[in-house]
Design a protein around this motif. Structure first.
Motif, PDB file in Angstrom:
ATOM      1  N   ARG A 123      86.403  52.277  45.662  1.00 29.34           N
ATOM      2  CA  ARG A 123      86.970  52.183  44.312  1.00 29.34           C
ATOM      3  C   ARG A 123      87.218  50.726  43.921  1.00 29.34           C
ATOM      4  O   ARG A 123      87.008  50.339  42.783  1.00 29.34           O
ATOM      5  N   ASP A 124      87.643  49.912  44.900  1.00 25.94           N
ATOM      6  CA  ASP A 124      87.920  48.507  44.584  1.00 25.94           C
ATOM      7  C   ASP A 124      86.655  47.779  44.138  1.00 25.94           C
ATOM      8  O   ASP A 124      86.709  46.873  43.305  1.00 25.94           O
ATOM      9  N   ALA A 125      85.526  48.180  44.680  1.00 33.40           N
ATOM     10  CA  ALA A 125      84.258  47.572  44.260  1.00 33.40           C
ATOM     11  C   ALA A 125      83.826  48.149  42.910  1.00 33.40           C
ATOM     12  O   ALA A 125      83.320  47.429  42.046  1.00 33.40           O
ATOM     13  N   PHE A 126      84.068  49.465  42.712  1.00 32.48           N
ATOM     14  CA  PHE A 126      83.618  50.103  41.474  1.00 32.48           C
ATOM     15  C   PHE A 126      84.353  49.552  40.243  1.00 32.48           C
ATOM     16  O   PHE A 126      83.757  49.458  39.170  1.00 32.48           O
ATOM     17  N   VAL A 127      85.608  49.175  40.407  1.00 29.76           N
ATOM     18  CA  VAL A 127      86.333  48.676  39.225  1.00 29.76           C
ATOM     19  C   VAL A 127      85.740  47.355  38.715  1.00 29.76           C
ATOM     20  O   VAL A 127      85.983  46.952  37.589  1.00 29.76           O
ATOM     21  N   GLU A 128      84.920  46.735  39.542  1.00 27.88           N
ATOM     22  CA  GLU A 128      84.276  45.485  39.108  1.00 27.88           C
ATOM     23  C   GLU A 128      82.813  45.700  38.703  1.00 27.88           C
ATOM     24  O   GLU A 128      82.065  44.751  38.531  1.00 27.88           O
ATOM     25  N   ILE A 129      82.418  46.956  38.550  1.00 24.16           N
ATOM     26  CA  ILE A 129      80.996  47.282  38.365  1.00 24.16           C
ATOM     27  C   ILE A 129      80.383  46.564  37.150  1.00 24.16           C
ATOM     28  O   ILE A 129      79.203  46.221  37.152  1.00 24.16           O
ATOM     29  N   GLU A 130      81.229  46.321  36.138  1.00 27.31           N
ATOM     30  CA  GLU A 130      80.675  45.681  34.938  1.00 27.31           C
ATOM     31  C   GLU A 130      80.234  44.236  35.186  1.00 27.31           C
ATOM     32  O   GLU A 130      79.562  43.646  34.345  1.00 27.31           O
ATOM     33  N   THR A 131      80.626  43.679  36.327  1.00 31.01           N
ATOM     34  CA  THR A 131      80.201  42.312  36.643  1.00 31.01           C
ATOM     35  C   THR A 131      78.884  42.323  37.431  1.00 31.01           C
ATOM     36  O   THR A 131      78.327  41.275  37.725  1.00 31.01           O
ATOM     37  N   TRP A 132      78.405  43.525  37.809  1.00 32.17           N
ATOM     38  CA  TRP A 132      77.178  43.617  38.607  1.00 32.17           C
ATOM     39  C   TRP A 132      75.947  43.425  37.716  1.00 32.17           C
ATOM     40  O   TRP A 132      75.954  43.822  36.548  1.00 32.17           O
ATOM     41  N   LYS A 133      74.907  42.850  38.316  1.00 32.39           N
ATOM     42  CA  LYS A 133      73.660  42.622  37.579  1.00 32.39           C
ATOM     43  C   LYS A 133      73.100  43.946  37.048  1.00 32.39           C
ATOM     44  O   LYS A 133      73.011  44.923  37.805  1.00 32.39           O
ATOM     45  N   GLU A 134      72.777  43.980  35.764  1.00 33.93           N
ATOM     46  CA  GLU A 134      72.189  45.163  35.103  1.00 33.93           C
ATOM     47  C   GLU A 134      72.990  46.436  35.379  1.00 33.93           C
ATOM     48  O   GLU A 134      72.417  47.491  35.709  1.00 33.93           O
ATOM     49  N   PHE A 135      74.321  46.329  35.257  1.00 35.78           N
ATOM     50  CA  PHE A 135      75.165  47.444  35.716  1.00 35.78           C
ATOM     51  C   PHE A 135      74.874  48.763  35.003  1.00 35.78           C
ATOM     52  O   PHE A 135      74.975  49.834  35.596  1.00 35.78           O
TER      53      PHE A 135
END
Ligand code: ATP
Length: 236
Positions: A123-135
């Motif tokens: 979950r801690d990684a998912f909350v930052e998903i919008e920062t991922w390339k081509e999310f």
């Protein structure tokens, strides 16, 4: 090397019929029992045939001075998963000269596997998903499973999804999952979340405290032997 898949072997390992494959990426700096227990519970819950651990070269969001050499992180994962026949490791992100982006890794597996792919993250990684390339595009390529803490919001709660993703998903009561317009699913799955992080492990080692029962014994021995995460210079 048991459980190790080189880039080409990933392609060769295609089996007849569809296999469900979990992709579990991380820095694994170092791998700990939280990662392992989470991976095992998700593997069992989703009937995955295999869970592939994918150590990242230098993740785009991590500070380089905190991340030890990839060869050590890779070796610790290899040691940690050696006794689980359903777990394997690949070096595909380490072989890439450029930064590792999950979208490239997922594309890589899609091109070589006719399988159902499940990308696993916390979950801690998912909350930052919008920062991922081509999310936005990530979810059209494979299924996602987000590991959540017991007692956290119910999986149908729209507050779990970032607003930017909402238009592309609908909640399916029967599947108990969010379904993307591509047909792929996004699951929020409760696991026995062990409150362990690599950061805490590194800090404890630096302070000379015990990390026993937080990481596998083989990993602890490897860290000691190579004097990782401590202020003392390495012997090797
Ligand atoms: P750091 O403390 O250095 O940020 P970390 O412990 O979060 O590291 P990562 O290698 O960054 O470890 O995590 C890889 C994946 O494992 C991420 O998706 C993360 O959310 C998940 N994860 C991390 N800790 C746990 C845990 N205790 N239980 C389940 N999943 C976890």
């Amino acid at each position: 090397m048991s459980g190790f898949l080189s880039g080409e072997e990933v392609a060769i390992k295609k089996k007849s019929g569809k296999r469900k494959i979990g992709l579990f990426g991380g820095t694994f700096n170092p791998i700990h029992l939280g990662h392992l227990r989470g991976a095992e519970e998700i593997r069992e819950a989703f009937g995955l045939h295999e869970m592939i651990f994918i150590p990242a070269a230098l993740p785009p969001h991590k500070r380089p001075e905190e991340v030890i050499e990839a060869r050590h992180r890779f070796e610790m994962v290899r040691l940690a998963i050696a006794d689980n026949p359903h777990f394997s490791i690949t070096d595909i992100e380490l072989l890439r000269p450029e930064k590792s982006y999950s979208i490239d890794t997922i594309r890589y597996f899609r091109e070589r596997h006719p399988n159902d792919l499940f990308f696993i993250l916390g979950r801690d990684a998912f909350v930052e998903i919008e920062t991922w390339k081509e999310f936005r595009h990530l979810f059209s390529l494979c299924n996602f499973v987000v590991m959540t803490r017991p007692g956290s919001q119910i999986s149908s709660s729209s507050s779990l999804l970032p607003e930017a993703l909402m238009p592309a998903f609908r909640y399916d009561q029967q599947l108990k999952a969010w379904v993307h317009t591509s047909g792929h699913t996004l699951h929020f799955r409760e696991i026995t979340l062990l409150d362990i992080s690599s950061t805490k492990i590194r800090e404890s080692i630096e302070r000379g405290e015990s990390v026993r029962y937080l990481i596998p014994a083989e990993v602890e021995a490897y860290i000691k032997k190579n004097r990782l995460y401590s202020r003392e210079p390495s012997l090797v």
